[in-house]
Design a protein around this motif. Structure first.
Motif, PDB file in Angstrom:
ATOM      1  N   ARG A  54       0.844  -1.336  -0.144  1.00 16.95           N
ATOM      2  CA  ARG A  54       0.169  -0.332  -0.081  1.00 16.95           C
ATOM      3  C   ARG A  54       0.761   1.419  -0.344  1.00 16.95           C
ATOM      4  NH1 ARG A  54      -3.210  -2.839   4.199  1.00 16.95           N
ATOM      5  NH2 ARG A  54      -4.862  -4.170   3.218  1.00 16.95           N
ATOM      6  N   LYS A  55       1.967   0.917   0.799  1.00 21.94           N
ATOM      7  CA  LYS A  55       3.001   1.819   1.029  1.00 21.94           C
ATOM      8  C   LYS A  55       3.382   2.410  -0.867  1.00 21.94           C
ATOM      9  CE  LYS A  55       2.257   3.353   4.830  1.00 21.94           C
ATOM     10  NZ  LYS A  55       1.142   4.365   5.610  1.00 21.94           N
ATOM     11  N   GLY A  58       0.251   2.732  -3.798  1.00 22.35           N
ATOM     12  CA  GLY A  58      -1.105   3.710  -3.398  1.00 22.35           C
ATOM     13  C   GLY A  58      -1.975   1.853  -3.251  1.00 22.35           C
ATOM     14  N   ASP A  59      -3.336   2.565  -2.188  1.00 15.47           N
ATOM     15  CA  ASP A  59      -4.291   2.145  -1.556  1.00 15.47           C
ATOM     16  C   ASP A  59      -4.940   0.777  -3.373  1.00 15.47           C
ATOM     17  OD1 ASP A  59      -7.175   2.625   0.751  1.00 15.47           O
ATOM     18  OD2 ASP A  59      -6.000   0.513   0.076  1.00 15.47           O
ATOM     19  N   ASP A 147       2.237   9.541   0.382  1.00 12.23           N
ATOM     20  CA  ASP A 147       1.281   9.166  -0.839  1.00 12.23           C
ATOM     21  C   ASP A 147       1.897  10.373  -1.639  1.00 12.23           C
ATOM     22  OD1 ASP A 147       0.578  10.477   0.610  1.00 12.23           O
ATOM     23  OD2 ASP A 147      -1.919  10.144   0.051  1.00 12.23           O
ATOM     24  N   ARG A 154       9.689   6.548  -1.730  1.00 12.17           N
ATOM     25  CA  ARG A 154       8.893   5.883  -1.162  1.00 12.17           C
ATOM     26  C   ARG A 154       8.717   4.880  -0.241  1.00 12.17           C
ATOM     27  NH1 ARG A 154       3.293   5.765  -3.412  1.00 12.17           N
ATOM     28  NH2 ARG A 154       3.465   7.434  -4.273  1.00 12.17           N
TER      29      ARG A 154
END
Length: 202
Positions: A54-55, A58-59, A147, A154
């Protein structure tokens, strides 16, 4: 996970005492033919890898499928794991490859095709006292602004500050020189500062 796990990876924790065994010891058991023991590793790493995905990406619901693929790939290649090394960087290296491939397929372009960070001179070093001082501060900053920065920056922040990998381990996961890790961390912190209160990272 959204998808049902393969029966091969079902784990019966009541028949084991996984808390007393390291990841590497459990990996050796799997290498020796105890397939069910791999379920213990899945229990330990499922939440971590979902968070990592997710990091990094993204979701997305697709991250769950990708995480399942990480476990399948790890199981298929576990005989090649050297139990004298730490297990966590090894499985994160697999996750990195799968997540990057997913990102490439989504964007229909090569991700990180030219890595300018590898061309910048940098003296890589780690100061344990300095790292401990900034660890908690950076965790808060990462949760707030992660994000908003590029995926390659990231990812290195997640591995260094959240997963607490060393420069060497991050270099192995990302397939980059150790110096590049230091460069990315420096530039990632600078990128965060553009989106956060400057006093937070000072």
């Amino acid at each position: 996970m959204r998808n049902q796990r393969p029966v091969l990876f079902d784990v019966h924790l009541e028949r084991m005492n996984p808390e007393s065994e390291s990841d590497e010891e459990i990996a050796v058991r799997v290498q020796s033919g105890d397939a069910e023991a791999f379920g213990v590793l899945m229990e330990r790493y499922e939440a971590k890898l979902l968070r990592y995905g997710r990091k990094f990406l993204g979701d997305s619901a697709a991250i769950e499928d990708a995480t399942q693929e990480v476990f399948i790939r790890a199981y298929e290649h576990l005989q090649g794991f050297d139990a004298r090394q730490r297990f966590s960087p090894w499985i994160y290296r697999i996750a990195h490859n799968i997540f990057v491939n997913m990102l490439r397929s989504k964007s229909r372009s090569r991700v990180f095709a030219v890595d300018l960070d590898t061309f910048a001179p940098h003296a890589a070093y780690e100061d344990p006292a300095e790292r401990e001082r900034e660890q908690e501060m950076m965790r808060k900053a990462i949760e707030t602004g992660l994000d908003r920065i590029a995926p390659n920056y990231r990812e290195v922040l997640v591995l260094y500050y959240l997963e607490e990998f060393s420069y060497k381990e991050i270099a192995d996961v990302l397939h980059v020189p150790i110096g590049t890790v230091g460069i990315r961390l420096t530039r990632a912190r600078q990128a965060l500062k553009q989106h956060l209160d400057p006093t937070l990272l000072s």
